[in-house]
Design an enzyme around this catalytic site. Structure first.
Site, PDB file in Angstrom:
ATOM      1  N   GLU A 238      -7.731  -7.714   5.714  1.00  0.00           N
ATOM      2  CA  GLU A 238      -6.859  -8.744   5.140  1.00  0.00           C
ATOM      3  C   GLU A 238      -6.098  -9.497   6.224  1.00  0.00           C
ATOM      4  O   GLU A 238      -5.950 -10.727   6.149  1.00  0.00           O
ATOM      5  CB  GLU A 238      -5.913  -8.100   4.131  1.00  0.00           C
ATOM      6  CG  GLU A 238      -6.632  -7.658   2.853  1.00  0.00           C
ATOM      7  CD  GLU A 238      -5.951  -6.512   2.130  1.00  0.00           C
ATOM      8  OE1 GLU A 238      -4.754  -6.265   2.380  1.00  0.00           O
ATOM      9  OE2 GLU A 238      -6.622  -5.851   1.311  1.00  0.00           O
TER      10      GLU A 238
ATOM     11  N   TYR B 256       0.828  -1.208   0.000  1.00  0.00           N
ATOM     12  CA  TYR B 256       0.000   0.000   0.000  1.00  0.00           C
ATOM     13  C   TYR B 256       0.860   1.255   0.000  1.00  0.00           C
ATOM     14  O   TYR B 256       0.437   2.301  -0.503  1.00  0.00           O
ATOM     15  CB  TYR B 256      -0.954  -0.008   1.192  1.00  0.00           C
ATOM     16  CG  TYR B 256      -2.086  -0.999   1.034  1.00  0.00           C
ATOM     17  CD1 TYR B 256      -3.244  -0.654   0.338  1.00  0.00           C
ATOM     18  CD2 TYR B 256      -2.000  -2.282   1.556  1.00  0.00           C
ATOM     19  CE1 TYR B 256      -4.284  -1.551   0.180  1.00  0.00           C
ATOM     20  CE2 TYR B 256      -3.033  -3.190   1.400  1.00  0.00           C
ATOM     21  CZ  TYR B 256      -4.165  -2.830   0.707  1.00  0.00           C
ATOM     22  OH  TYR B 256      -5.195  -3.722   0.544  1.00  0.00           O
TER      23      TYR B 256
END
Length: 398
Positions: free
Chosen positions: A140, A98
């Site tokens: 996640e 990310y």
């Protein structure tokens, strides 16, 4: 959630960002792959990149997330986030990635919007990004923990135990863990990622729904070979059909996906089109094994009976249920097929029981049409669940 200052800034700039989000997504991927070509080679779907559908999905998800924060500042769009997080988990995405996305996405935003990106605007959209990214990382991490794996460590080697040709361009692959350990459990409707090494050395990944009952010692998935109609054939489906046989080994992820039947006795409607029937077959087998007694309506649309993958299984599994009926629509039916089931799926004459929970899988136009018909029949929006094969363009086209 989003701070008051940033909410005001995002509200004011959302129209401009939304209008440019397609250009931003294009430039973002260009910058990302220039800096990290291995991501295009071994993680992202090259076919979706070439067609532009992945860009549309990214743009739609960011715009939808920002719009939700502005309209509902005390909540977050968990349905959308859960769907994205499950796909990410099946690919082994981890938190550091990310940071990479952030670097190239905000470079693209600054380049496309230019002087409009003041420090205040940059800070507000930075807050939006990290709210979305951190929410996804949290989901996640939970998904990885549920599978008993560390973040990103989802891959395992499996051996093809058998391969069955189900019809033209459709094959079932049954696989077992190569190390002899038990196959991990899954919930009916979930999928796995399958990674194959192609002739050019790229290790491309695709998702395939698991079929069969969760209690089996083998896992099975069905692959329909994607033949391009004015576009290249599907790389992975072509490889699997042409090269993978009994005894060969595959890298397969742990199972993920949020299109799963919840426990309860609500009436169910399982609607699919094309190869979207695959998660429905797993659901039907599970319901039969569990002795499900509430009403189940099975709906499927296809080009013809010959194109309907595992048509006999679809009907047989429906017939095993206590109170179930199947309705198959074909655009080009065979002799004797009911005229009212000719053409595309039309639920107008179907009785949909109050309190029905619906599960949809198939091409996006099909799911949009069925969802609209179900809403007209009184099915609550929250009770209509769907799975998209490939990038989720539903949000991008709303």
């Amino acid at each position: 959630m989003l701070s008051e200052t940033s909410t005001a800034t995002v509200r004011a700039t959302l129209p401009a960002v939304g209008a440019a989000i397609g250009d931003i997504a294009d430039l973002f991927y260009q910058k990302l792959f220039d800096a990290h070509p291995e991501l295009l080679r071994d993680l992202f779907n090259r076919g979706n990149q070439a067609s532009g559908t992945q860009r549309q999905a990214l743009a739609g998800s960011i715009a939808a997330f920002a719009a939700h924060l502005v309209a509902h500042p005390d909540t977050r769009p968990d349905v959308m986030l859960n769907r994205i997080a499950n796909k990410h988990a099946s690919l082994g995405i981890t938190a550091p990635q990310y940071e990479i996305v952030h670097t190239h996405l905000f470079a693209a935003i600054a380049e496309v919007l230019g002087d409009a990106v003041t420090p205040e605007v940059a800070a507000a959209w930075d807050e939006v990004y990290w709210l979305m990214a951190n929410a996804l990382v949290s989901i996640e991490d939970r998904l990885y923990a549920q599978q008993g794996v560390t973040a990103g460590d989802v891959w395992r080697e499996w051996t093809v135990a058998s391969r069955t040709e189900e019809g033209e361009d459709v094959a079932t692959f049954r696989i077992a863990p190569s190390d002899g350990a038990p196959a991990p459990g899954f919930r009916p409707g979930q999928y796995v990622s399958v990674q194959v090494e192609l002739a050019d050395g790229a290790r491309q990944i695709r998702q395939y729904s698991l079929t069969g009952a969760p209690g089996s010692t083998l896992r099975s998935f069905i692959v329909k070979r994607v033949r391009g109609e004015g576009t290249p054939d599907g790389e992975v489906s072509r490889h699997l059909h042409a090269h993978v046989r009994e005894g060969d080994r595959l890298r397969v992820s742990a199972p993920y996906g949020d299109l799963v039947i919840e426990d309860g006795d609500a009436p169910l409607l399982l609607a699919s089109a094309g190869i979207g029937c695959t998660p429905m077959l797993s659901m039907l087998e599970h319901l039969a094994d569990e002795g499900h007694r509430s009403p189940v309506t099975v709906v499927h649309g296809d080009r013809s009976p010959a194109d309907h993958a595992l048509r006999a299984d679809h009907a047989l599994l429906t017939g095993k249920l206590h109170d179930a009926v199947a309705h198959f629509w074909y655009e080009t039916p065979g002799p004797g097929h009911p005229s009212e089931r000719t053409g595309t799926v039309d639920l107008t004459e179907l009785v949909v029981a109050p309190g029905t929970r619906a599960y949809l899988c198939g091409p996006l136009p099909f799911m949009r049409a069925v969802r609209s018909q179900l809403l007209t029949k009184g099915v609550a929006a929250a009770d209509i669940h769907y799975e998209v094969f490939g990038p989720d363009l539903w949000l991008a086209q709303d």
